[in-house]
Design a protein around this motif. Structure first.
Motif, PDB file in Angstrom:
ATOM      1  N   UNK B  79       7.658  54.951  32.277  1.00  0.00           N
ATOM      2  CA  UNK B  79       7.114  55.621  31.091  1.00  0.00           C
ATOM      3  C   UNK B  79       5.854  56.439  31.452  1.00  0.00           C
ATOM      4  N   UNK B  80       4.981  55.857  32.310  1.00  0.00           N
ATOM      5  CA  UNK B  80       3.752  56.560  32.727  1.00  0.00           C
ATOM      6  C   UNK B  80       4.083  57.865  33.444  1.00  0.00           C
ATOM      7  N   UNK B  81       5.071  57.788  34.325  1.00  0.00           N
ATOM      8  CA  UNK B  81       5.484  58.987  35.073  1.00  0.00           C
ATOM      9  C   UNK B  81       5.982  60.066  34.122  1.00  0.00           C
ATOM     10  N   UNK B  82       6.882  59.635  33.177  1.00  0.00           N
ATOM     11  CA  UNK B  82       7.442  60.606  32.223  1.00  0.00           C
ATOM     12  C   UNK B  82       6.321  61.230  31.374  1.00  0.00           C
ATOM     13  N   UNK B  83       5.363  60.357  30.981  1.00  0.00           N
ATOM     14  CA  UNK B  83       4.271  60.870  30.142  1.00  0.00           C
ATOM     15  C   UNK B  83       3.437  61.911  30.895  1.00  0.00           C
ATOM     16  N   UNK B  84       3.150  61.619  32.170  1.00  0.00           N
ATOM     17  CA  UNK B  84       2.377  62.562  32.991  1.00  0.00           C
ATOM     18  C   UNK B  84       3.134  63.881  33.145  1.00  0.00           C
ATOM     19  N   UNK B  85       4.417  63.712  33.390  1.00  0.00           N
ATOM     20  CA  UNK B  85       5.267  64.912  33.559  1.00  0.00           C
ATOM     21  C   UNK B  85       5.275  65.733  32.275  1.00  0.00           C
ATOM     22  N   UNK B  86       5.316  65.036  31.147  1.00  0.00           N
ATOM     23  CA  UNK B  86       5.347  65.749  29.870  1.00  0.00           C
ATOM     24  C   UNK B  86       4.015  66.471  29.610  1.00  0.00           C
ATOM     25  N   UNK B  87       2.897  65.820  30.016  1.00  0.00           N
ATOM     26  CA  UNK B  87       1.575  66.453  29.838  1.00  0.00           C
ATOM     27  C   UNK B  87       1.549  67.802  30.561  1.00  0.00           C
ATOM     28  N   UNK B  88       2.205  67.836  31.705  1.00  0.00           N
ATOM     29  CA  UNK B  88       2.215  69.089  32.479  1.00  0.00           C
ATOM     30  C   UNK B  88       3.218  70.085  31.897  1.00  0.00           C
ATOM     31  N   UNK B  89       4.483  69.595  31.709  1.00  0.00           N
ATOM     32  CA  UNK B  89       5.562  70.564  31.392  1.00  0.00           C
ATOM     33  C   UNK B  89       5.823  70.779  29.896  1.00  0.00           C
ATOM     34  N   UNK B  90       5.530  69.800  29.085  1.00  0.00           N
ATOM     35  CA  UNK B  90       5.806  69.833  27.630  1.00  0.00           C
ATOM     36  C   UNK B  90       7.301  70.066  27.317  1.00  0.00           C
ATOM     37  N   UNK B  91       8.131  69.597  28.212  1.00  0.00           N
ATOM     38  CA  UNK B  91       9.588  69.794  28.009  1.00  0.00           C
ATOM     39  C   UNK B  91      10.128  68.779  26.996  1.00  0.00           C
ATOM     40  N   UNK B  92      11.035  69.244  26.132  1.00  0.00           N
ATOM     41  CA  UNK B  92      11.617  68.361  25.092  1.00  0.00           C
ATOM     42  C   UNK B  92      12.428  67.209  25.698  1.00  0.00           C
ATOM     43  N   UNK B  93      13.149  67.544  26.756  1.00  0.00           N
ATOM     44  CA  UNK B  93      14.011  66.503  27.351  1.00  0.00           C
ATOM     45  C   UNK B  93      13.175  65.326  27.855  1.00  0.00           C
ATOM     46  N   UNK B  94      11.998  65.659  28.396  1.00  0.00           N
ATOM     47  CA  UNK B  94      11.123  64.576  28.899  1.00  0.00           C
ATOM     48  C   UNK B  94      10.597  63.761  27.708  1.00  0.00           C
ATOM     49  N   UNK B  95      10.322  64.469  26.629  1.00  0.00           N
ATOM     50  CA  UNK B  95       9.812  63.782  25.433  1.00  0.00           C
ATOM     51  C   UNK B  95      10.860  62.787  24.896  1.00  0.00           C
ATOM     52  N   UNK B  96      12.115  63.236  24.903  1.00  0.00           N
ATOM     53  CA  UNK B  96      13.205  62.344  24.435  1.00  0.00           C
ATOM     54  C   UNK B  96      13.302  61.093  25.289  1.00  0.00           C
ATOM     55  N   UNK B  97      13.099  61.288  26.570  1.00  0.00           N
ATOM     56  CA  UNK B  97      13.156  60.121  27.467  1.00  0.00           C
ATOM     57  C   UNK B  97      12.001  59.165  27.178  1.00  0.00           C
ATOM     58  N   UNK B  98      10.859  59.750  26.922  1.00  0.00           N
ATOM     59  CA  UNK B  98       9.683  58.915  26.611  1.00  0.00           C
ATOM     60  C   UNK B  98       9.977  58.098  25.340  1.00  0.00           C
ATOM     61  N   UNK B  99      10.576  58.748  24.342  1.00  0.00           N
ATOM     62  CA  UNK B  99      10.909  58.080  23.076  1.00  0.00           C
ATOM     63  C   UNK B  99      11.874  56.920  23.299  1.00  0.00           C
ATOM     64  N   UNK B 100      12.938  57.210  24.100  1.00  0.00           N
ATOM     65  CA  UNK B 100      13.963  56.187  24.370  1.00  0.00           C
ATOM     66  C   UNK B 100      13.342  54.983  25.067  1.00  0.00           C
ATOM     67  N   UNK B 101      12.497  55.314  26.053  1.00  0.00           N
ATOM     68  CA  UNK B 101      11.857  54.211  26.792  1.00  0.00           C
ATOM     69  C   UNK B 101      10.953  53.386  25.883  1.00  0.00           C
ATOM     70  N   UNK B 102      10.274  54.067  25.024  1.00  0.00           N
ATOM     71  CA  UNK B 102       9.398  53.371  24.075  1.00  0.00           C
ATOM     72  C   UNK B 102      10.193  52.417  23.197  1.00  0.00           C
ATOM     73  N   UNK B 103      11.382  52.906  22.733  1.00  0.00           N
ATOM     74  CA  UNK B 103      12.246  52.062  21.878  1.00  0.00           C
ATOM     75  C   UNK B 103      12.687  50.816  22.641  1.00  0.00           C
TER      76      UNK B 103
END
Lengths: 99, 683
Positions: B79-103
């Motif tokens: 989750x930390x990796x995905x979050x860092x990646x999202x901070x840089x790229x702001x890609x929707x697909x990464x955000x969805x993964x973050x959401x799924x992992x959170x669930x």
């Protein structure tokens, strides 16, 4: 002799009456059946004919009704023989270990 | 050593080189160096590109790491990796993964919390947490854990409502489901669920017994208060079968008939048949009527071939017994004549039902009609014999019914006591036979199922005249069947047949007629064998004549296909004639054979010029054919001799010899005159 169609049908069901129904009740039942139109006019007419004829009526009385009382009389009266058992059922943990 | 100052150009060149190779990280540094020396627009542009590309690489690297963590189930690191990646790229697909992992992490937390609550004995709380976990995961495992916790929390109704939609296989789930059912008063369902538990633990068995007892009490209570006889019957029957509690037996039977009443109204005849199919030892007239009517309705209603025909074949057994039953038919009418008319009307109704199926060229329906015809005939006899007598009226029934309800012995006694009632011995024996141990075999026989009839003959007959008659008759007809089909059972079938012929000579006549009708050699072989078997036991005139004729017919048939020679044929024909001197077939055949034999012998003698022997054959023969053959030969010889190129003396010599031989046979034959003429001419 009644036609095969008459033999196959259940006139009591068509006219919605029991076998005690007298002539007056039959006529009323015929009128009702005609009005309700659950059966064709021909079926109702045959049913009436079958019920009004003593011989075919007797045959239908035999075929369309059953009497279970003589069989039941062999077993009545039925009495409760045992005392009521207090409901005291505790869950067993034996199966928890197996699961 | 003094550090060499790099020129702006060389730095830029290196930066460009690195950029072109895609090494944006180093290229960025070089461009930055160059930008500090001299600001140029293209350097700023390239720097932007380098930064962008470097970020992309970083994002890719982070996603790769996140995946690795996911694989290792280190979801928080992922989750930390995905979050860092999202901070840089702001890609929707990464955000969805973050959401799924959170669930998932949230569910996992809930499940952990539920487990902890369960371990701490807080089952109600655990059940709620498992419900939450299920809401996220949609996994049945969470529902099952919830249900188990609900049972432990003594919230049985909720537990049952969760359990009922789950597929349960393991003992733990089955036990707890059953337990919850028992606690909410569903004892029957509880026992049915517990039946699937393989373990036979003592505590469990005791508990099962306890629930069985509670159910029994409940059934008794409900019997007195409710009218759900179908459930009462099913539950009572279950207990009766599984625990053997006899105190329930009467209740079960009582409920059965109440349920049947309801089923009849609903036209559920198949279920009624299943309920009454277990025939009791004794049978009430009302029950006979129930069997008969159910059979009738099923035969009338059944859509499938097998169902319809099972009931068709049972129909005659029950229907005829019911309509001839004294008590049941007594209700038709108080007038005897009208009663009989109604009975006949009912018989005609059932017969029409069977015949309608027969019209559709149905083999089983035809069988049912055969059975019907037998039963209809027999029950008339028994009714005439016993129907009007109070002590015997209950015996009026069809043979199969009698067998089913143990009335056969009484009926046989009745028949024996009234032998004079029957118009002849055979009618008497036949009626009794259907009610005897050979009865089933007789039904098969009448249906032309000869093998079945033979194979179902009783093993022990023990001097019973009816069964003996059945055995004789079945053997006889099976024998006829064997004769026609070529089965090799003739000895077994015909060695007892003489006893049947003593009962009725019609059977003997039938066999003889059939024997006279056969021509094929195979058939002749079998019939002769059968007649020989019978002849040794019963050398009656008819059998003797038939055997004699068969012998001669068979001998000729064998001779015609060269299986025997003239001599054997002759011997057999003589034997046949000895058996029956009036056997014209044998007589004529014997004469013909004799002539044939003489002709053969004559031809043989003539061909070898044994003229004395030839003359002797012709003289002794009474056949004109033999005589003609001889003189035809002589005429040909004389003609040939006369025309031959030979000296006259020799011709005269031979002609004189010929004259002598011919004269020995017939001294007035015209050939003698011809030979004389030739001799005169030659001399």
């Amino acid at each position: 002799m009644a036609c095969a169609k008459g033999e196959k049908m259940n006139p009591y069901k068509i006219l919605n009456i029991d076998y005690h129904a007298d002539k007056r009740k039959i006529i009323v039942a015929v009128a009702l059946a005609m009005r309700e139109k659950n059966f064709s006019v021909q079926e109702v007419a045959i049913a009436q004919k079958e019920i009004m004829n003593p011989m075919t009526k007797a045959a239908h009385d035999f075929l369309q009704f059953i009497d279970v009382k003589p069989m039941q009389n062999q077993f009545a009266p039925i009495k409760q023989q045992q005392k009521k058992i207090v409901f005291d059922l505790n869950r067993l943990s034996n199966f928890d270990e197996n699961s | 050593m003094k550090k060499k100052n790099k020129s702006f150009e060389s730095i830029l060149a290196r930066a460009e080189k690195l950029f072109d190779r895609g090494n944006y990280l180093l290229a960025e540094k070089e461009f930055e160096k160059a930008g500090k020396i001299e600001k140029q627009n293209n350097i700023t542009e390239k720097l932007k590109i380098c930064k962008k590309e470097t970020e992309n690489l970083k994002v890719k690297d982070l996603i790769k790491r996140a995946r690795k963590y996911t694989k290792k189930k280190q979801l928080r690191n992922a989750l930390e990796c995905f979050e860092e990646a999202y901070t840089i790229s702001k890609e929707d697909s990464i955000y969805e993964r973050i959401e799924a992992l959170n669930r998932i992490l949230s569910d996992s937390d809930i499940e952990k919390a539920a487990g902890n609550a369960e371990a701490a004995g807080q089952y109600a709380k655990a059940a709620e947490l498992y419900e939450k976990a299920f809401a996220g995961s949609k996994q049945d495992a969470h529902l099952l854990k919830r249900a188990l916790c609900l049972v432990k929390a003594e919230r049985y109704e909720e537990a049952v409502s969760v359990f009922k939609d789950l597929n349960l296989f393991d003992s733990c789930s089955l036990y707890n489901y059953g337990f919850a059912l028992a606690r909410v008063g569903q004892y029957y369902k509880c026992l049915k669920v517990w039946d699937d538990i393989a373990e036979k633990d003592n505590d469990f068995l005791e508990q099962k017994e306890l629930v069985s007892s509670i159910l029994a009490d409940d059934v008794f209570d409900r019997f007195n208060s409710t009218g759900d006889f179908a459930s009462l019957y099913k539950e009572g029957k279950y207990l009766l079968d599984s625990t053997g509690r006899q105190d329930l037996a009467e209740l079960v039977e009582y409920c059965k008939y109440d349920w049947i009443k309801k089923l009849w109204t609903d036209e559920q005849y198949e279920t009624i048949w299943e309920l009454v199919f277990d025939f009791p030892a004794t049978v009430e007239p009302a029950l006979i009527a129930l069997y008969a009517k159910t059979c009738f309705k099923l035969a009338q209603k059944s859509k499938t071939y097998t169902q319809s025909h099972t009931h068709l074949s049972n129909l005659s057994m029950f229907w005829l017994t019911a309509v001839y039953n004294c008590e049941l038919s007594g209700k038709f009418s108080s007038e005897a004549k009208e009663r009989e008319n109604i009975r006949q009307k009912l018989i005609q109704m059932a017969e029409s039902l069977i015949k309608k199926e027969v019209d559709s060229e149905d083999e089983i329906a035809r069988l049912a009609l055969t059975y019907w015809n037998i039963d209809n005939k027999l029950i008339k006899y028994i009714h005439a014999l016993a129907g009007d007598r109070e002590d015997t009226a209950h015996l009026v029934c069809t043979p199969r019914f009698a067998d089913l309800f143990g009335k056969s012995a009484q009926i046989l006694r009745l028949i024996k006591e009234n032998k004079t009632f029957f118009e002849n011995t055979e009618r008497y024996l036949m009626t009794g036979c259907y009610y005897s141990t050979a009865g089933q075999s007789m039904y098969h026989l009448e249906a032309r199922q000869y093998e079945k009839a033979f194979n179902t003959l009783p093993e022990v007959i023990d001097g019973d005249e009816f069964a003996t008659y059945g055995m004789l008759k079945v053997k006889f007809f099976y024998g006829l069947y064997c004769l026609e089909s070529g089965e090799r059972q003739l000895k077994r079938c015909f060695d007892t047949v003489s006893a049947l012929f003593d009962i009725s000579s019609d059977y003997e006549k039938k066999l003889i007629e059939k024997a006279f009708e056969c021509y094929e050699l195979d058939e002749l072989n079998r019939y002769e064998e059968a007649l020989n078997i019978i002849y040794t036991k019963r050398p009656s005139r008819g059998i003797k004549e038939a055997l004699s004729l068969l012998m001669s017919k068979r001998a000729i048939a064998r001779y015609n296909v060269r299986l025997i020679n003239n001599k054997t044929l002759n011997i057999i024909l003589q034997k046949a004639l000895a058996l029956n001197p009036k056997n014209e077939h044998a007589r004529v055949s014997l004469y013909d054979t004799k002539v044939d034999c003489e002709l053969i012998a004559l031809e043989k003698a003539l061909s070898k010029h044994k003229m004395n022997k030839a003359c002797k054959i012709v003289v002794e023969s009474k056949s004109e054919k033999v005589r003609s053959c001889f003189f035809e030969f002589m005429e040909d010889t004389v003609k040939a001799l006369y025309e031959m190129d030979m000296e006259n003396e020799k011709k005269i010599f031979f002609l004189q010899d010929t004259y002598k031989w011919c004269a020995r046979v017939d001294n007035s034959h015209s050939i003698l005159h011809d030979i004389n003429g030739m001799l005169r001419f030659l001399e």
